[in-house]
Design a protein around this motif. Structure first.
Motif, PDB file in Angstrom:
ATOM      1  N   SER A  65      -4.583   1.471  -7.584  1.00 23.85           N
ATOM      2  CA  SER A  65      -3.206   1.553  -7.094  1.00 23.85           C
ATOM      3  C   SER A  65      -3.124   2.095  -5.669  1.00 23.85           C
ATOM      4  CB  SER A  65      -2.384   2.447  -8.022  1.00 23.85           C
ATOM      5  OG  SER A  65      -2.923   3.765  -8.048  1.00 23.85           O
ATOM      6  N   LEU A  66      -4.207   2.649  -5.139  1.00 22.57           N
ATOM      7  CA  LEU A  66      -4.160   3.270  -3.818  1.00 22.57           C
ATOM      8  C   LEU A  66      -4.273   2.262  -2.682  1.00 22.57           C
ATOM      9  CD1 LEU A  66      -6.335   6.439  -4.497  1.00 22.57           C
ATOM     10  CD2 LEU A  66      -3.858   6.299  -4.314  1.00 22.57           C
ATOM     11  N   ARG A  67      -5.019   1.191  -2.891  1.00 28.42           N
ATOM     12  CA  ARG A  67      -5.177   0.164  -1.861  1.00 28.42           C
ATOM     13  C   ARG A  67      -4.184  -0.963  -2.127  1.00 28.42           C
ATOM     14  NH1 ARG A  67     -10.031   2.096  -3.501  1.00 28.42           N
ATOM     15  NH2 ARG A  67     -11.601   2.706  -1.941  1.00 28.42           N
ATOM     16  N   TYR A  68      -3.336  -1.256  -1.143  1.00 23.41           N
ATOM     17  CA  TYR A  68      -2.350  -2.304  -1.329  1.00 23.41           C
ATOM     18  C   TYR A  68      -2.945  -3.686  -1.073  1.00 23.41           C
ATOM     19  CZ  TYR A  68       1.100   1.486  -1.196  1.00 23.41           C
ATOM     20  OH  TYR A  68       1.829   2.627  -1.450  1.00 23.41           O
ATOM     21  N   ALA A  69      -3.961  -3.771  -0.208  1.00 22.22           N
ATOM     22  CA  ALA A  69      -4.650  -5.040   0.074  1.00 22.22           C
ATOM     23  C   ALA A  69      -3.655  -6.148   0.395  1.00 22.22           C
ATOM     24  CB  ALA A  69      -5.535  -5.436  -1.109  1.00 22.22           C
ATOM     25  N   TYR A 115      -3.694   5.112  10.925  1.00 19.24           N
ATOM     26  CA  TYR A 115      -3.144   4.334   9.822  1.00 19.24           C
ATOM     27  C   TYR A 115      -4.256   3.744   8.961  1.00 19.24           C
ATOM     28  CZ  TYR A 115      -3.229   1.425  14.099  1.00 19.24           C
ATOM     29  OH  TYR A 115      -3.556   0.849  15.309  1.00 19.24           O
ATOM     30  N   ASP A 116      -3.886   3.441   7.731  1.00 22.43           N
ATOM     31  CA  ASP A 116      -4.830   3.013   6.700  1.00 22.43           C
ATOM     32  C   ASP A 116      -4.816   1.493   6.590  1.00 22.43           C
ATOM     33  OD1 ASP A 116      -6.351   2.614   4.452  1.00 22.43           O
ATOM     34  OD2 ASP A 116      -5.365   4.145   3.252  1.00 22.43           O
ATOM     35  N   LEU A 117      -5.943   0.856   6.897  1.00 22.42           N
ATOM     36  CA  LEU A 117      -6.003  -0.608   6.832  1.00 22.42           C
ATOM     37  C   LEU A 117      -5.747  -1.133   5.418  1.00 22.42           C
ATOM     38  CD1 LEU A 117      -9.067  -1.482   9.116  1.00 22.42           C
ATOM     39  CD2 LEU A 117      -6.663  -1.119   9.729  1.00 22.42           C
ATOM     40  N   ALA A 118      -6.040  -0.323   4.418  1.00 25.62           N
ATOM     41  CA  ALA A 118      -5.843  -0.771   3.042  1.00 25.62           C
ATOM     42  C   ALA A 118      -4.376  -0.797   2.639  1.00 25.62           C
ATOM     43  CB  ALA A 118      -6.618   0.126   2.079  1.00 25.62           C
TER      44      ALA A 118
END
Length: 567
Positions: free
Chosen positions: A249-253, A559-562
């Motif tokens: 659930s943490l990585r939106y991809a 920022y988070d690439l995921a």
């Protein structure tokens, strides 16, 4: 350690982790005013424009924290950063594991359970044996470069040569069944859940391991897999069909594809992000902080103001004294220079208040590290040369001449500009400073070997994860002094009472309790003027017109690439 001021020169700096963060545009920016929805963000191609070369893609060889940024797209680890902005984002979260681990035996044993429904890119279920093997590979001399902690922490780790020479593996890592992995440590380590975010904890299937060639196509456990990879130049990622959001659930991809281009000039990257022509409207960077031209445009109400992310990676720039060399064996001299320093001029040398802030503490001003404000040598932002002169006279050093070592370029903020600012401040206190420029390629080798270490040098230090331990231990633990090279305790300070306090705090498994103790230890050490803190780091990144949810996470300051979308 992680160092990232302006131009990271290795993949470690490009892909690492850590920071408290805030975003000017809470919605993450972009040209659309619609609220970001991770359930409907899928689609498009994200471009990543970077300076640092993608030198390695083997999880054993990457020095990351929090899973890294680009690596986290490919590799899942036992734990990861929780990917939240601000203070909330400084905590680890379960990833492949169901929780942050269960400590026992006074935090000398850590047990993890793997979640169900996790697969490699070929559909093979991920097991505890795959995680164990991935860790063991990182000990192989053929695969250097990863975080060094496991070699020190695991029972028998110091002498383990890796699975290629000792295929039976490390006895300190047990896998009683496919979903359970147990770590036996030689001393208490309450920060183990933070370390378990490093890419060395990514699973590797033994039957797919090709040694040094594994990085040509590492087997993905994350939302993306490698489509093509040209070392130091480019990386193309496409979706891993066997990754599921229900298990992660943490990585939106969000993007369907991610293209990374490396080796670009920082000014070019920022100009392309500013202009946003063509595919650059869907572009971000993980290592090119905003340059002077763009900084001048910010805060004016321009459209660019809506496409900037501001964060803070925990990092301190400082002056390091070698207390084994005169005149810095005299605490009064060290105190005098602490009064003399002009932090405002150092901030300006680093690019101004948007990218650096003055520091009188070694720990940066971030709660997770245990920050406690103190200023034992109060001189304001511009220094107190009169007080410095007074102390030098008392020490019989009224006509002091010293040498300051620094890097020969300004890429990491340790170069001629910062050195000149320090030189001028000390001149006001009657101290003559000669500058010694050392090639940046060998600077860490020279300053990190006691036999060649200068008496005074410019340094910086960044936390491997958001805790006071990895910030203070390498710099002040006397047992960390390495005479052969790679030493960071440049004061060569060894106090048994401080070492004992470090061990006591390491045994704590409550991060809040540990933070309070780390802050108190920093305050105690600060009285000794073993270093002169100068500045803490601030990070400002641009992103393309179509990019959404570019919110810095609280661990790394970018920022988070995921979690980014370009749809």
């Amino acid at each position: 350690m992680r160092i990232r001021r302006f131009v990271p020169v290795t993949v470690a700096a490009t892909l690492l982790a850590g920071a408290l963060a805030a975003c000017q545009d809470a919605g993450g920016g972009g040209s659309s005013s619609a609220a970001f929805d991770p359930a409907t963000c899928q689609g498009g191609t994200l471009s990543v424009l970077n300076q640092g070369g993608i030198t390695h893609l083997d999880p054993a060889r990457l020095y990351t924290s929090g899973g890294g940024n680009i690596p986290s797209l490919l590799f899942r680890t036992l734990t990861t950063r929780n990917r939240q902005p601000g203070e909330a984002g400084t905590k680890p979260a379960p990833d492949l594991a169901t929780d942050l681990g269960t400590p026992s035996d006074g935090a000398r044993t850590w047990t993890y359970k793997l979640r169900d429904g996790v697969f490699f890119e070929d559909g093979t279920p991920i097991t505890a044996a795959d995680v164990k093997y991935g860790i063991e590979r990182s000990f192989a001399p053929e695969l250097p470069g990863g975080a060094p902690y496991l070699r020190d922490w695991l029972v028998g780790g110091a002498g383990y040569p890796g699975p290629y020479k000792q295929p039976e593996g490390l006895k300190a890592i047990e896998t009683p069944d496919d979903r359970t992995i147990v770590f036996k440590l030689r001393k208490p380590e309450g920060d183990f859940p933070f370390l378990a975010t490093a890419t060395q904890f990514a699973p590797v299937p033994r039957n797919k391991d090709k040694g040094v060639d594994y990085e040509k196509h590492p087997i993905s456990s994350g939302p993306y897999m490698v489509s093509s990879y040209e070392q130091k130049k480019s990386l193309s990622l496409v979706r891993n069909p066997h990754w599921t959001r229900s298990s992660d659930s943490l990585r939106y991809a969000c993007p369907d594809k991610i293209d990374v281009t490396a080796g670009l000039d920082a000014a070019v990257i920022n100009q392309r992000l500013t202009t946003g022509a063509g595919q650059d409207a869907n572009a971000v960077t993980t290592d090119a902080v905003v340059g002077p031209e763009q900084l001048a445009q910010l805060g004016t109400g321009s459209a660019l103001d809506k496409r900037v992310a501001r964060g803070e990676f925990p990092s301190t720039t400082y002056l390091a004294f070698n207390t084994k060399k005169k005149p810095f064996d005299d605490e009064r001299v060290r105190q005098a220079l602490s009064y003399a320093v002009n932090r405002a001029s150092v901030v300006n040398a680093l690019g101004g208040s948007a990218v650096a802030g003055p520091s009188t503490t070694f720990l940066p001003p971030q709660t997770a590290l245990g920050y406690q404000p103190y200023d034992y040598f109060p001189a304001g932002d511009t220094g107190d040369p009169a007080k410095a002169k007074e102390l030098l006279a008392a020490a019989g050093r009224a006509d002091l001449t010293i040498e300051l070592a620094h890097e020969n370029d300004d890429a990491l903020g340790l170069g001629p500009k910062t050195a000149a600012a320090v030189q001028e401040a000390f001149k006001q206190a009657g101290v003559t400073v000669t500058l010694n420029a050392i090639d940046s390629a060998t600077y860490r080798d020279v300053t990190g070997k006691p036999a060649t270490q200068p008496a005074l040098s410019l340094q910086s230090w960044g936390a491997d994860w958001p805790s006071g331990g990895p910030f203070l231990i390498p710099i002040f633990d006397g047992r960390q002094i390495i005479t052969a090279g790679g030493n960071f305790n440049l004061a060569q300070y060894d106090d048994p009472a401080v070492n004992a306090e470090i061990d006591a705090v390491n045994a704590l498994t409550d991060p809040a309790a540990a933070a309070q103790r780390w802050g108190a230890l920093d305050a105690k050490l600060g009285k000794l003027a073993l270093v002169v803190p100068l500045t803490h780091e601030k990070d400002v990144y641009l992103y393309g017109k179509n990019v959404k949810n570019a919110v810095p996470d609280g661990w790394r300051g970018t920022y988070d690439l995921a979690r980014i979308s370009v749809k």
